[in-house]
Motif scaffolding. Structure first.
Motif, PDB file in Angstrom:
ATOM      1  N   ARG A 158     -27.983 -27.584 -10.711  1.00 45.60           N
ATOM      2  CA  ARG A 158     -28.588 -26.654 -11.680  1.00 45.60           C
ATOM      3  C   ARG A 158     -28.073 -26.960 -13.083  1.00 45.60           C
ATOM      4  O   ARG A 158     -27.763 -26.062 -13.862  1.00 45.60           O
ATOM      5  N   PHE A 159     -28.006 -28.236 -13.396  1.00 48.01           N
ATOM      6  CA  PHE A 159     -27.461 -28.640 -14.689  1.00 48.01           C
ATOM      7  C   PHE A 159     -28.303 -28.102 -15.842  1.00 48.01           C
ATOM      8  O   PHE A 159     -27.784 -27.729 -16.896  1.00 48.01           O
ATOM      9  N   GLY A 160     -29.621 -28.059 -15.661  1.00 44.97           N
ATOM     10  CA  GLY A 160     -30.476 -27.505 -16.708  1.00 44.97           C
ATOM     11  C   GLY A 160     -30.138 -26.050 -16.990  1.00 44.97           C
ATOM     12  O   GLY A 160     -30.043 -25.632 -18.148  1.00 44.97           O
ATOM     13  N   LEU A 161     -29.935 -25.270 -15.945  1.00 41.73           N
ATOM     14  CA  LEU A 161     -29.553 -23.866 -16.106  1.00 41.73           C
ATOM     15  C   LEU A 161     -28.199 -23.754 -16.787  1.00 41.73           C
ATOM     16  O   LEU A 161     -28.000 -22.921 -17.683  1.00 41.73           O
ATOM     17  N   HIS A 162     -27.249 -24.592 -16.367  1.00 44.47           N
ATOM     18  CA  HIS A 162     -25.922 -24.537 -16.964  1.00 44.47           C
ATOM     19  C   HIS A 162     -25.981 -24.851 -18.460  1.00 44.47           C
ATOM     20  O   HIS A 162     -25.326 -24.174 -19.272  1.00 44.47           O
ATOM     21  N   LEU A 163     -26.734 -25.877 -18.835  1.00 46.63           N
ATOM     22  CA  LEU A 163     -26.891 -26.205 -20.257  1.00 46.63           C
ATOM     23  C   LEU A 163     -27.460 -25.020 -21.022  1.00 46.63           C
ATOM     24  O   LEU A 163     -26.999 -24.675 -22.115  1.00 46.63           O
ATOM     25  N   ALA A 164     -28.482 -24.396 -20.441  1.00 48.36           N
ATOM     26  CA  ALA A 164     -29.148 -23.297 -21.128  1.00 48.36           C
ATOM     27  C   ALA A 164     -28.231 -22.082 -21.271  1.00 48.36           C
ATOM     28  O   ALA A 164     -28.193 -21.435 -22.322  1.00 48.36           O
ATOM     29  N   VAL A 165     -27.487 -21.763 -20.218  1.00 46.28           N
ATOM     30  CA  VAL A 165     -26.588 -20.610 -20.273  1.00 46.28           C
ATOM     31  C   VAL A 165     -25.514 -20.820 -21.338  1.00 46.28           C
ATOM     32  O   VAL A 165     -25.229 -19.929 -22.153  1.00 46.28           O
ATOM     33  N   TYR A 166     -24.942 -22.008 -21.360  1.00 47.92           N
ATOM     34  CA  TYR A 166     -23.912 -22.276 -22.370  1.00 47.92           C
ATOM     35  C   TYR A 166     -24.502 -22.364 -23.770  1.00 47.92           C
ATOM     36  O   TYR A 166     -23.820 -22.078 -24.760  1.00 47.92           O
ATOM     37  N   ASN A 167     -25.761 -22.760 -23.889  1.00 46.23           N
ATOM     38  CA  ASN A 167     -26.400 -22.768 -25.202  1.00 46.23           C
ATOM     39  C   ASN A 167     -26.451 -21.364 -25.801  1.00 46.23           C
ATOM     40  O   ASN A 167     -26.437 -21.202 -27.021  1.00 46.23           O
ATOM     41  N   SER A 168     -26.537 -20.354 -24.944  1.00 45.88           N
ATOM     42  CA  SER A 168     -26.557 -18.991 -25.464  1.00 45.88           C
ATOM     43  C   SER A 168     -25.252 -18.655 -26.180  1.00 45.88           C
ATOM     44  O   SER A 168     -25.236 -17.800 -27.082  1.00 45.88           O
ATOM     45  N   ALA A 169     -24.163 -19.306 -25.799  1.00 47.24           N
ATOM     46  CA  ALA A 169     -22.897 -19.093 -26.499  1.00 47.24           C
ATOM     47  C   ALA A 169     -23.008 -19.551 -27.947  1.00 47.24           C
ATOM     48  O   ALA A 169     -22.478 -18.913 -28.867  1.00 47.24           O
ATOM     49  N   LEU A 170     -23.716 -20.663 -28.167  1.00 46.27           N
ATOM     50  CA  LEU A 170     -23.923 -21.160 -29.528  1.00 46.27           C
ATOM     51  C   LEU A 170     -24.775 -20.190 -30.330  1.00 46.27           C
ATOM     52  O   LEU A 170     -24.552 -19.987 -31.532  1.00 46.27           O
ATOM     53  N   ALA A 171     -25.762 -19.576 -29.671  1.00 44.93           N
ATOM     54  CA  ALA A 171     -26.617 -18.599 -30.355  1.00 44.93           C
ATOM     55  C   ALA A 171     -25.803 -17.388 -30.790  1.00 44.93           C
ATOM     56  O   ALA A 171     -25.959 -16.880 -31.916  1.00 44.93           O
ATOM     57  N   ILE A 172     -24.925 -16.911 -29.914  1.00 46.88           N
ATOM     58  CA  ILE A 172     -24.103 -15.749 -30.248  1.00 46.88           C
ATOM     59  C   ILE A 172     -23.163 -16.074 -31.400  1.00 46.88           C
ATOM     60  O   ILE A 172     -23.037 -15.310 -32.373  1.00 46.88           O
TER      61      ILE A 172
END
Length: 532
Positions: free
Chosen positions: A483-497
């Motif tokens: 689920r690497f795509g999901l992991h990338l996306a979830v961690y990308n939300s940290a950059l948004a915050i």
């Protein structure tokens, strides 16, 4: 019969689509993964275009007739959120594979940049620009994960750092390429620059949608996968055999299952394919042992039933953590329907997951503050700098140069230190954070000095590039590729915050007062940026 003829026609049509889809695999053969990697770098060169905002953002504010930096900050922050609020993008990538996501990305990039050109041409509102940049952001994140995940999956575990570093170096150089194009050809034609960017990015990403070799599980049906066999045959380094890995067989007495690799690997009995065979070996990977009374969800290696999880981190012998959990499957015994929920719940229980997450909130949030605010800060801090000054472009170029060097350096160095000394890739997260801390301090101490600003631009680029290359490879190593795509996306939300917090703070701190003079407002803006 007519129905039979219609069915035959449908099959011929489908065969034509498959023939077209598989064309790149037939043309490139064994070279397909290298062609795909090269195209992936070109795509990454197109997806970091919003990082060039310091070069043209102030000009957009003036051309559109906006009143303050707050309007520009609104538009650029929403664009940043478009890139980094991307959980749905990751789920779509894991479900459908890279090529459909890249095709959608091409459409979003074309639409977003041309809408932004219309905003600049017609003096549109900040809200309209924010919507256009949000589309650009969504197109960018689709292209980012859609070119990263499938290409790194084509290489062995020992070469993950280099694969991540080379691809992400393209992202780091994107801002310099497009800022230079703006400065050379479009400094007096901002709508033309946006239109040019829309055409170039959409065409490059569209070409990659056709020719990408998708090495992820979701892309097994894509062109070239069958020609290459399984991913165990693809890699810069020869993958170890079962005997070299030292695979543990199942023990009937205590029903213990050993997962070699990451938490999203696949448990197997002796003779079967293990997660380590697909990711390139396990001697430098985390080892996870699960003792279970029931079943193991083969999709992501999370036990169903009473489970004990034992983790050992490479490079830190003896550092182990044991957690006992009770994870329930469906009443009918099926685990497929709730596997995604269980996987997310599993991640949320891991301290390391949150440690990396908040690290990215602070560090990359700081880097994105610089990306969005360096131009306005330079204009108010130095009376010699205007919206069309060469220095704004220089800041972007220096940042991008440092970014490329940081990503390549971290990619190569993380592979070397992991293989030679057993040091985890996460060490470079610390290196990058120290660099960002020193850079922010230097800029706050002397913002009016052009030499200081240029040095900080280079240092921020180096630090951000190091962190970017480190966190993607670290996350893939720790939590697996399933689920690497999901992991990338979830961690990308940290950059948004992080970006929203720091840019929002900057907008409040630099707010212009109607009761103050221009000189007083300029001084207050400098103080606000310095405080931020």
């Amino acid at each position: 019969s007519a129905r039979g003829e219609a069915g035959m026609a449908s099959q011929r049509g489908l065969a034509s689509v498959v023939w077209f889809r598989d064309g790149p695999a037939r043309v490139f053969g064994d070279r397909h993964r290298w062609v795909s990697l090269l195209l992936g770098v070109f795509v990454q060169l197109c997806v970091g275009t919003l990082y060039s905002v310091s070069a043209w953002g102030v000009s957009l504010r003036e051309v559109a007739g906006w009143q303050s930096d707050e309007d520009l900050s609104l538009a650029t922050t929403v664009g940043t959120l478009g890139i980094y609020l991307a959980v749905h993008n990751g789920l779509l990538l894991d479900r459908f594979g890279a090529r459909p996501c890249l095709a959608l990305s091409s459409v979003l990039l074309f639409t977003g940049w041309h809408l932004l050109a219309h905003v600049a041409r017609s003096k549109g509102s900040p809200g309209s620009a924010a919507f256009a940049l949000a589309l650009v952001g969504q197109g960018s994140v689709f292209a980012f994960i859609g070119s990263l995940a499938p290409n790194v999956a084509n290489f062995a575990q020992a070469d993950q750092g280099k694969a991540h570093g080379v691809l992400l170096a393209g992202f780091g150089g994107s801002a310099a390429v497009f800022a230079s194009a703006y400065r050379s050809w479009f400094v007096q034609d901002l709508p033309g620059f946006f239109g040019f960017t829309g055409w170039v990015t959409s065409l490059v990403v569209g070409a990659n949608a056709l020719a990408c070799l998708d090495g992820t599980g979701a892309g097994k049906g894509n062109a070239g996968y069958s020609q290459s066999g399984t991913r165990a045959g693809i890699g810069l380094t020869k993958l170890p055999s079962n005997s070299e890995i030292g695979e543990e067989s199942n023990d009937a007495e205590d029903e213990r299952v050993t997962l070699v690799g990451s938490s999203s690997g696949v448990a197997s009995s002796s003779g079967g394919e293990t997660a380590s065979e697909r990711t390139g070996g396990a001697r430098d990977s985390p080892r996870r042992k699960l003792n279970t009374e029931r079943d193991v969800d083969a999709e992501h290696g999370i036990a169903v039933g009473d489970t004990t999880v034992e983790t050992e981190t490479p490079g830190t012998p003896g550092l182990r953590r044991r957690d006992s959990k009770k994870i329930k499957g469906n009443e009918d015994g099926s685990t497929e329907d709730c596997s995604l929920f269980r996987h997310i719940r599993f991640l949320c229980t891991q301290n390391l997951f949150w440690m990396i997450y908040f690290h990215l909130v602070l560090t990359l949030g700081t880097a994105l503050l610089w990306v969005n605010q360096a131009g306005p800060f330079a204009v108010v801090a130095d009376t010699h700098v205007t919206s069309r000054s060469q220095e704004l472009t220089n800041l972007v170029i220096l940042f991008s140069a440092g970014n490329v060097l940081g990503r390549v350096f971290c990619g190569v160095a993380s592979d070397f230190f992991e293989q030679r000394f057993g040091a985890p890739r996460s060490v470079f997260l610390i290196v990058g954070s120290v660099g960002l801390t020193l850079s922010a301090g230097a800029l706050a101490s002397d913002p009016g000095n052009a030499v200081t600003r240029n040095a900080v631009a280079l240092a921020v680029g180096l630090s951000e590039g190091t962190i970017m290359a480190a966190w993607t490879s670290t996350v893939r190593s720790l939590f697996g590729e399933k689920r690497f795509g999901l992991h990338l996306a979830v961690y990308n939300s940290a950059l948004a915050i992080g970006s929203s917090f720091f840019n929002g703070f900057a907008a409040v701190a630099t707010k212009i007062s109607d009761d103050a003079t221009d000189a007083e407002n300029a001084e207050n803006e400098v103080l606000g940026y310095t405080a931020t």
